[in-house]
Design a protein around this motif. Sequence first.
Motif, short mmCIF file in Angstrom:
data_model
loop_
_atom_site.label_atom_id
_atom_site.label_comp_id
_atom_site.label_asym_id
_atom_site.label_seq_id
_atom_site.Cartn_x
_atom_site.Cartn_y
_atom_site.Cartn_z
N PRO A 52 9.56 -50.96 -22.50
CA PRO A 52 9.97 -51.40 -23.84
C PRO A 52 9.00 -51.05 -24.95
CG PRO A 52 9.35 -53.26 -22.44
CD PRO A 52 9.45 -52.09 -21.54
N ASN A 53 7.73 -50.79 -24.62
CA ASN A 53 6.77 -50.47 -25.68
C ASN A 53 6.69 -48.98 -26.00
OD1 ASN A 53 5.96 -53.17 -26.02
ND2 ASN A 53 4.63 -53.00 -24.24
N ARG A 54 7.35 -48.15 -25.21
CA ARG A 54 7.18 -46.71 -25.39
C ARG A 54 7.83 -46.21 -26.67
NH1 ARG A 54 7.93 -43.14 -20.08
NH2 ARG A 54 6.97 -41.61 -21.47
N LEU A 55 8.97 -46.77 -27.06
CA LEU A 55 9.59 -46.34 -28.31
C LEU A 55 8.69 -46.68 -29.49
CD1 LEU A 55 11.82 -45.15 -30.04
CD2 LEU A 55 12.99 -47.37 -29.95
N ALA A 56 8.13 -47.89 -29.50
CA ALA A 56 7.25 -48.27 -30.60
C ALA A 56 6.02 -47.36 -30.65
CB ALA A 56 6.81 -49.73 -30.44
N ALA A 57 5.46 -47.04 -29.49
CA ALA A 57 4.30 -46.16 -29.45
C ALA A 57 4.68 -44.74 -29.88
CB ALA A 57 3.70 -46.14 -28.05
N ALA A 58 5.85 -44.27 -29.45
CA ALA A 58 6.30 -42.93 -29.83
C ALA A 58 6.56 -42.86 -31.33
CB ALA A 58 7.55 -42.55 -29.04
N ALA A 59 7.19 -43.90 -31.89
CA ALA A 59 7.43 -43.92 -33.33
C ALA A 59 6.12 -43.97 -34.10
CB ALA A 59 8.30 -45.13 -33.69
N HIS A 60 5.14 -44.69 -33.57
CA HIS A 60 3.81 -44.73 -34.19
C HIS A 60 3.18 -43.34 -34.19
CE1 HIS A 60 -0.21 -45.99 -35.23
NE2 HIS A 60 -0.69 -45.75 -34.02
N ALA A 61 3.31 -42.63 -33.07
CA ALA A 61 2.77 -41.27 -32.99
C ALA A 61 3.48 -40.36 -33.98
CB ALA A 61 2.91 -40.73 -31.58
N ALA A 62 4.81 -40.49 -34.08
CA ALA A 62 5.56 -39.66 -35.03
C ALA A 62 5.11 -39.92 -36.46
CB ALA A 62 7.06 -39.93 -34.88
#
Length: 371
Positions: free
Chosen positions: A260-270
């Motif tokens: 569940p945290n991977r989308l938030a981390a990916a959006a942060h990277a983007a």
Amino acid sequence: MRTLIRDVRAFDGTRVVANTDVLIDDDRIAERDGPTPDIEVDGAGMTLLPGLIDAHTHTFDGSLARALTYGVTTELDMFCLPSNLRRQRKLAAERDDVADLRSAGVLATAPCGHPTAVVAAMAETLPNPEDALEPFETITDPAQAAPFVAARAAAGSDYLKIVLDDGTSAGKPVPALGPDIAIALVDAAHTAGLKAIAHAGTARETAIALDAGVDDLAHVWSDTPPGDPSAEALASRVAAQGVFVVSTLAYFEVIGADSPNRLAAAAHAAGALRRAGVALLAGTDANPFAPRNGDGLHRELELLVQAGLSPLEALTAATSATARHFGLTDRGRIAPGLRADLVLVDGDPTRDITAGRAITDVWRRGVRQPR
């Protein structure tokens, strides 16, 4: 056949032009002159976009037709086994009711490395299981890099994809190519005139890709959570090396049930990449299951806007930016002489990105698609 789209708002790939006319002459966009058009389309209140380009897909039977329905006129496939690829290329070349296709063909990975297990599991539910189960070459030594790349070039691969993902980000470790093999593959790709695209899932793997000199990252990394300053530092390095990045936030959203945290981390990277000035390209990792070819790209654009891009930046990421970085010089913009790959939508996605889903017409090589 000459088609005139009148009084339309046009996003030409970089900017918005209000109340303009766009002429389609056969398979090209043309200057408005010459004979009277055969067909006129009233574009008042609508927005004309270049055909959308999904910069990360996986193509199987039905994928290209589905993509075109949603205004995706070109798909950049990132792994396709030879028999399937030959069939999909033939389809894209001969027909105008499917999206166009570019492909990496067979990717470079370690024996039993990613995506071996994923593909084997997928095969059980595909109409043609052989599309996923056909044996393919893997790599164990840097000396194999040059012949591997030569084989990809001979098979017509448009670019080389290199897998550096060791599975730890998903909690399922698998063998991965080492840094020495990655360097050899990138060197061989560049010698062959191919761009080198790295599949990396973590910040550590991204650093390995950058050390190897890749041109593109097939995903943003997804292990630096919001607030982690290391994302900004890594994004700055990506920018300094001139590497472009395919976002695939829709993919991270799909796997969010397990991580569940991977989308938030990916959006942060983007967001960090965007602030660093890196060219972000809209791609989904579309496949026959989820995200799906076509509508997955519209979800990708929505997620990019949520990550901090403006609607104009998101649309650019799905049109002219991808065309420019992948050398597709005949598409991605609305300009005389370019391919008439176009999407007409009801509303203004340059202000509200969700309006891009309200598709009224699609043209591929100037052929208007039935709706």
